[in-house]
Write a protein that holds these residues in place. Structure first.
Motif, PDB file in Angstrom:
ATOM      1  N   THR A 743       0.842  -1.197   0.000  1.00  0.00           N
ATOM      2  CA  THR A 743       0.000   0.000   0.000  1.00  0.00           C
ATOM      3  C   THR A 743       0.876   1.245   0.000  1.00  0.00           C
ATOM      4  OG1 THR A 743      -0.110   0.052   2.423  1.00  0.00           O
ATOM      5  CG2 THR A 743      -1.830  -1.189   1.291  1.00  0.00           C
ATOM      6  N   ALA A 744       0.262   2.382  -0.297  1.00  0.00           N
ATOM      7  CA  ALA A 744       0.903   3.695  -0.198  1.00  0.00           C
ATOM      8  C   ALA A 744       2.248   3.732  -0.918  1.00  0.00           C
ATOM      9  CB  ALA A 744       1.052   4.096   1.269  1.00  0.00           C
ATOM     10  N   ASP A 745       2.279   3.262  -2.144  1.00  0.00           N
ATOM     11  CA  ASP A 745       3.501   3.287  -2.949  1.00  0.00           C
ATOM     12  C   ASP A 745       3.085   3.611  -4.383  1.00  0.00           C
ATOM     13  OD1 ASP A 745       5.799   2.845  -4.398  1.00  0.00           O
ATOM     14  OD2 ASP A 745       6.259   0.913  -3.497  1.00  0.00           O
ATOM     15  N   THR A 746       3.489   4.767  -4.869  1.00  0.00           N
ATOM     16  CA  THR A 746       3.028   5.197  -6.199  1.00  0.00           C
ATOM     17  C   THR A 746       3.683   4.411  -7.328  1.00  0.00           C
ATOM     18  OG1 THR A 746       4.715   6.952  -6.252  1.00  0.00           O
ATOM     19  CG2 THR A 746       2.528   7.544  -5.428  1.00  0.00           C
ATOM     20  N   PHE A 747       4.697   3.594  -7.022  1.00  0.00           N
ATOM     21  CA  PHE A 747       5.332   2.806  -8.072  1.00  0.00           C
ATOM     22  C   PHE A 747       4.683   1.438  -8.257  1.00  0.00           C
ATOM     23  CE2 PHE A 747       9.756   3.958  -9.768  1.00  0.00           C
ATOM     24  CZ  PHE A 747       9.342   5.236 -10.067  1.00  0.00           C
ATOM     25  N   SER A 748       4.064   0.913  -7.227  1.00  0.00           N
ATOM     26  CA  SER A 748       3.571  -0.458  -7.351  1.00  0.00           C
ATOM     27  C   SER A 748       2.102  -0.639  -7.006  1.00  0.00           C
ATOM     28  CB  SER A 748       4.402  -1.388  -6.449  1.00  0.00           C
ATOM     29  OG  SER A 748       4.355  -0.960  -5.109  1.00  0.00           O
ATOM     30  N   ALA A 749       1.498   0.333  -6.337  1.00  0.00           N
ATOM     31  CA  ALA A 749       0.100   0.193  -5.927  1.00  0.00           C
ATOM     32  C   ALA A 749      -0.764   1.185  -6.699  1.00  0.00           C
ATOM     33  CB  ALA A 749      -0.037   0.441  -4.424  1.00  0.00           C
ATOM     34  N   PRO A 750      -1.892   0.753  -7.233  1.00  0.00           N
ATOM     35  CA  PRO A 750      -2.725   1.661  -8.030  1.00  0.00           C
ATOM     36  C   PRO A 750      -3.376   2.743  -7.183  1.00  0.00           C
ATOM     37  CG  PRO A 750      -3.845  -0.428  -7.694  1.00  0.00           C
ATOM     38  CD  PRO A 750      -2.460  -0.599  -7.150  1.00  0.00           C
ATOM     39  N   ASN A 751      -3.729   3.822  -7.843  1.00  0.00           N
ATOM     40  CA  ASN A 751      -4.316   4.990  -7.174  1.00  0.00           C
ATOM     41  C   ASN A 751      -5.701   4.659  -6.629  1.00  0.00           C
ATOM     42  OD1 ASN A 751      -5.058   7.522  -6.327  1.00  0.00           O
ATOM     43  ND2 ASN A 751      -4.763   8.525  -8.299  1.00  0.00           N
ATOM     44  N   CYS A 752      -5.863   4.845  -5.334  1.00  0.00           N
ATOM     45  CA  CYS A 752      -7.161   4.638  -4.680  1.00  0.00           C
ATOM     46  C   CYS A 752      -7.692   5.931  -4.079  1.00  0.00           C
ATOM     47  CB  CYS A 752      -7.042   3.587  -3.581  1.00  0.00           C
ATOM     48  SG  CYS A 752      -6.633   1.939  -4.180  1.00  0.00           S
TER      49      CYS A 752
END
Length: 1016
Positions: A743-752
């Motif tokens: 979570t909370a990672d702009t490189f691997s987790a999609p925008n929520c």
């Protein structure tokens, strides 16, 4: 020369034992123990929350006593035996207190948890069987902003039992077994937690459509609905959770420190004539001094409206503004150099409140701002004249014929209410660190509720593409809306990118108070008509909100104030106007309650005043006007769900015994007056009004029978990471320990989107449920082929598939995955949950539309005792009934309710930044008073569950809609109404401090006049 001065010059040969290890070194005797522990010994479980010994986050044990390490100089530690959280237990061998905090969910964000446990350890060593009052005395110096203390209290009390059982060899360790239901071991009085799961009454019988069964029945679920231990719990109780200021050692070497130069005094609203950095740049050890001229991209940022500036160029607008920043080898060097930055200002007239901002001769705080929408007024003006220049936004709502509504009324009640700004004061102060990685990507770690918004602001300021900036989440020590705005990320990112060296900054509690956002102060004028039978006929309101120097979420906050202004009541004729107004105070942003808090304080106070005017019980007045199925809101939206508002109201009244409250009114002390109050509320979940509101989640099942979920959300103590694990484990039929998240990672987790608006359980929870459901369907197909059965007959549970009601062998998840691959069935799925599909854009002229879906309903009742001599208020009892759709983790829901009550307690009674000429005066916990454990009242929590048409269950995650903000909204009005009931007269301004209550009692109207914002 004094001995102290000599010691400073010569140094102190320190010898202490820390967690059983001898530490010897030469130190500055005036250096604080906290800095030795954190910076030298890297014992990062001990936290710095205030630097003045008021919050208790830095508590350690020295020679058997709990001490505040942030104010303990090393010269007082010579020869001491020191214990920190790292020394009392490990995940494999937890201390009884650590185990109990896990079981009772006594930790939420985890920042204050080590200090709480260390103080409690000293207590239990002296007193192995403490009473409630013993615990309150021992922990009163340890602040918590998340939990509301009830579960902390229960944790400490139950730790004594665990300690006894461990000594007798009867206790099994909790460890990190996510599947172990904490509720199995709860030792608190079970009358304090109640479930209401019965469905809508029809003809005297229960309609069970979509029901979840009686209390304790999981309705066929395995993990969902169970109070499993929090996913971050073990790290929190052992001090292993890494927050943003707990910098990884590999970045320590060569790391620079950053300090920001801000305006003070008369210069917080001023033209900037010149900035001279030469003297600062000449200081040895200074790496760089940056001004607006050094920003390679856009010198603007914000949420929607980009009206804030990274570094001021031509004008300052508040004490929060950044004019320059100094980067140096050490923080003390940076601070020395920052004091040498010379800025020439030309002061401008200060606009301290909306009254001054709306005056005819007021200076214009903003001219044309990029991204702003032209403001127009179509229905209302202020004080008879339209004044637009300092108005950020206006929201009108119109329903029916307001004049006809007043003509039909037997009684018209008018009042003006005023609410204060409120600071979030999460226990973790603002901080941040940044570096450029081996691939040339700028990596930033800082507390954030919206990593994608932070990335957008940083990338634009640096003129970079989004893929060149990575916002990486860490543990976050509370948020409550504050960290929707972007703070340290901009500055450490700018410095690290330009210098290509690691940079960090850590703000003091005082700097946080000056810079970060606050709740919008509101002035609310209500005029309401009612018949003698208690039916509301007309509701007119004018609401003016102070949005500070920059927009942040100001337009949206005042819109939500408008949408909820009539409360959870049906009114046929409505006229509402809300205005967000710029002032020269620090920006006002999202905070727990988001505009609804202020409206609720007004509408619930007003309902009591109406009841008094017509001689009706306040509860009965609310019953007669409650919104329920088929009735329409002020925006003409039809209520389609069950009668949750009435159910919460009735459940609360029953548990509180409202009907017989007068039997409890008498008090032996002649100086004490006892009173009772109601706070009946509603709260829109998510953004509403057709605003894009999306959760995007990815799930994958691996060949070894484990699973992983990705979502760009932040868990800052509310427990979303635990909930998402429960959901994915439920869908895939896996034990929770086999499910992990990113979570909370702009490189691997999609925008929520933002972790705000009480939306993540519903929105992102819905996304991860549906992504998991896609994989589940493939798993069932593959398992059915192995079991030679229909997929409809196959069950997934605890990592196996089996056919219900047969003796066929169980198939492990690993074999199911192999079958999926053989059949070409994908192990990975992604789902975009679009919550805006269930609301609609509201009409800009009338506000008409489906503005809210889903809706959280709630009711709280308070009992207070007021000392008429001192003016002090003691809240003795609270009952809270809240509709949550479904409690996915009941203990977590309970923790959010109790924590929300503590937030509302502060709003009603004590919390106030105390602005003077635009500058907060209450800048640390010695002056800014939040609730402490000694203030904890008796609290009964009632969780109301329902989804009688099954709609929310299919849309989101099993019908769950969230609970983070509504408890705060209800608590403040309940307490304020109880105070008015006790005194027989009403104070219409918050917080209701002892000084204001005494002024009310002596009739000093000037001291408590809510009409302090003048327009003439």
């Amino acid at each position: 020369m004094s001995s102290t001065l000599r010691a400073v010059e010569e140094g102190l040969q320190l010898a202490i034992h820390v967690n059983g290890t001898l530490v010897e070194r030469e130190v500055d005797p005036q250096r604080m123990l906290l800095r030795l522990l954190r910076d030298d010994l890297r014992l990062l479980g001990t936290k710095n929350g205030c630097d003045i010994g008021q919050c208790g986050s830095c508590t350690v044990i020295a020679n058997g006593k709990a001490i505040r390490s942030c104010i303990t100089p090393l010269e007082k530690c010579q020869g001491a035996v020191i214990e920190t959280i790292e020394g009392i237990g490990t995940p494999e061998d937890l201390h009884p207190l650590q185990e109990s905090f896990l079981i009772h969910q006594g930790s939420q964000c985890g920042f204050c948890t080590p200090g709480q446990i260390m103080s409690a350890k000293v207590l239990l060593e002296k007193n192995p069987n403490p009473t409630v009052e013993d615990v309150k005395r021992a922990l009163t110096g340890n602040l918590c902003r998340c939990t509301g203390y009830q579960q902390i209290l229960e944790s400490v009390l139950d730790a004594a039992r665990i300690q006894r059982e461990r000594k007798a060899g009867r206790w099994q360790h909790v460890l990190a077994n996510y599947n172990r239901p904490a509720v199995d071991h709860l030792m608190f009085d079970r009358s304090r937690l109640e479930f209401i799961r019965s469905e809508v009454q029809k003809g005297g019988e229960v309609d069970g459509r979509g029901g979840f069964g009686p209390a304790g029945d999981l309705g066929g679920f395995n993990v969902v609905g169970t109070s499993v231990i929090r996913a971050d719990g073990v790290n929190n109780v052992t001090g292993r959770s890494k927050f943003s200021d707990d910098v990884d050692e590999r970045f320590m070497e060569g790391m620079l420190e950053l300090v920001i130069v801000r305006p003070t005094g008369e210069n917080i609203h001023a033209d900037i004539l010149n900035i001279d950095t030469s003297a600062a740049e000449a200081v040895p050890g200074v790496a760089a001094v940056f001004t607006h001229k050094d920003i390679p991209g856009e010198n603007a940022y914000g949420l929607g409206i980009r009206d804030n500036v990274v570094l001021c160029d031509t004008r300052t607008r508040s004490c929060a503004d950044a004019v320059a920043m100094v980067v140096a080898e050490r923080r003390d060097i940076a601070e020395q150099a920052a004091a040498l930055v010379r800025v020439d200002y030309r002061p401008l007239p200060l606009v301290a409140n909306p009254g001054e901002a709306l005056a005819p001769d007021a200076p214009e705080i903003h001219g044309d701002v990029q991204g702003t929408k032209k403001w127009t007024v179509s229905h209302a003006d202020i004080a008879g004249e339209t004044r637009r220049k300092n108005i950020l936004g206006h929201t009108p709502i119109r329903k029916g014929d307001i004049e006809r509504g007043f003509a039909e009324a037997d009684v018209i009640v008018e009042r003006t209410y005023q609410t204060q700004g409120q600071d979030h004061v999460p226990m973790e102060p603002e901080c941040g660190m940044a570096y450029v990685d081996d691939q040339g990507v700028l990596v930033i770690r800082a507390p954030s509720q919206h990593v994608y918004m932070a990335r957008l602001n940083v990338a634009r300021a640096l003129g970079l593409e989004n893929h060149q900036v990575r916002i990486l989440g860490a543990s976050v020590g509370g948020g409550f809306g504050k960290r929707d705005d972007t703070y340290a990320q901009l500055y450490v990112g700018l410095a690290a990118w330009l210098l290509k060296r690691p940079v960090r900054t850590s703000w003091s509690r005082e700097e946080c108070a000056l810079v970060t956002s606050k709740r919008h102060s509101h002035l609310l004028r209500l005029k309401v008509g009612v018949t003698k039978e208690g039916k509301l006929t007309a509701w007119e309101a004018e609401v003016i909100g102070d949005t500070g120097a920059y927009a942040s979420w100001g337009q949206n906050v005042l819109k939500k104030s408008a949408l909820t202004c009539t409360g959870p009541y049906e009114v046929p004729n409505v006229k509402i106007d809300t205005f967000a107004v710029y002032t020269n105070t620090p920006l006002r942003g999202a905070i727990r309650g988001f505009g609804t808090m202020q409206s609720a304080l007004a509408h619930e106070s007003h309902m009591d005043e109406i009841a008094k005017a017509i001689g009706m019980d306040p509860l009965e007045l609310r019953r007669r006007n409650a919104l329920c199925r088929g009735k329409r809101t002020a925006t003409r939206q039809a209520i389609t769900d069950s009668a949750a508002s009435l159910r919460c109201l009735e459940a609360c009244a029953k548990a509180f015994d409202w009907e017989h409250r007068e039997t409890r009114r008498q008090v032996d002390d002649p100086l004490i007056r006892r009173g009772f109050g109601i706070g009946n509320i509603w709260y829109p979940i998510g953004f509403g009004s057709g605003i894009p509101d999306q959760g995007n989640a990815i799930a994958e099942l691996f060949p070894d029978g484990t699973a992983h979920g990705w979502m760009g959300t932040t868990d800052y103590g509310q427990g979303s990471n635990t909930i998402f694990r429960q959901i994915l484990a439920e869908e895939l039929g896996l034990p929770m320990e086999r499910v992990e998240l990113t979570t909370a990672d702009t490189f691997s987790a999609p925008n929520c989107g933002s972790t705000s608006a009480t939306r993540q359980t519903y929105v992102t929870g819905g996304a991860i449920k549906h992504a998991g459901r896609l994989i589940r369907e493939r798993m069932l197909k593959a398992a059915a082929s192995l079991l030679e059965a229909s997929p409809d007959d196959v069950t997934l549970k605890n990592g196996f598939a089996f056919v219900r009601g047969t003796s066929k062998p169980k198939i492990p998840a690993t074999e199911i995955v192999r079958a999926m691959e053989e059949q070409g069935l994908a192990r990975r799925a992604q789902y975009l949950f679009r919550a805006e599909r269930f609301t609609s854009k509201t009409d800009p002229e009338t506000g008409a539309g489906v503005a809210m879906n889903p809706i959280a309903w709630g009711c709280q009742m308070a009992e207070v005792e007021v000392n008429i001599k001192t003016g002090r208020v003691k809240v003795t009892r609270m009952v809270a009934a809240h509709y949550v759709g479904r409690a996915l983790n009941p203990q977590s829901v309970r923790g959010q309710i109790v924590g929300g009550i503590s937030f509302g307690w502060g709003f009603a009674l004590s919390e106030d930044p105390l602005f003077a000429r635009g500058i907060p005066q209450a800048r640390n916990f010695d002056k800014y008073r939040t609730m402490r454990i000694k203030d904890l009242p008796e609290i009964t929590t009632i969780i109301v569950e329902a989804d009688d048409d099954g709609v929310q269950r299919e849309r989101g995650a099993y019908g769950a809609i969230g609970i983070g903000e509504p408890p705060t909204v209800a608590a403040g009005p309940a307490i304020v109404n109880a105070i008015a009931d006790a005194l027989g007269k009403r104070l219409c301004i918050t917080p209701q401090t002892p000084e204001r209550i005494k002024a009310l009692l002596r009739g000093d109207e000037a001291a408590i006049d809510p009409k302090v914002w003048k327009y003439a």
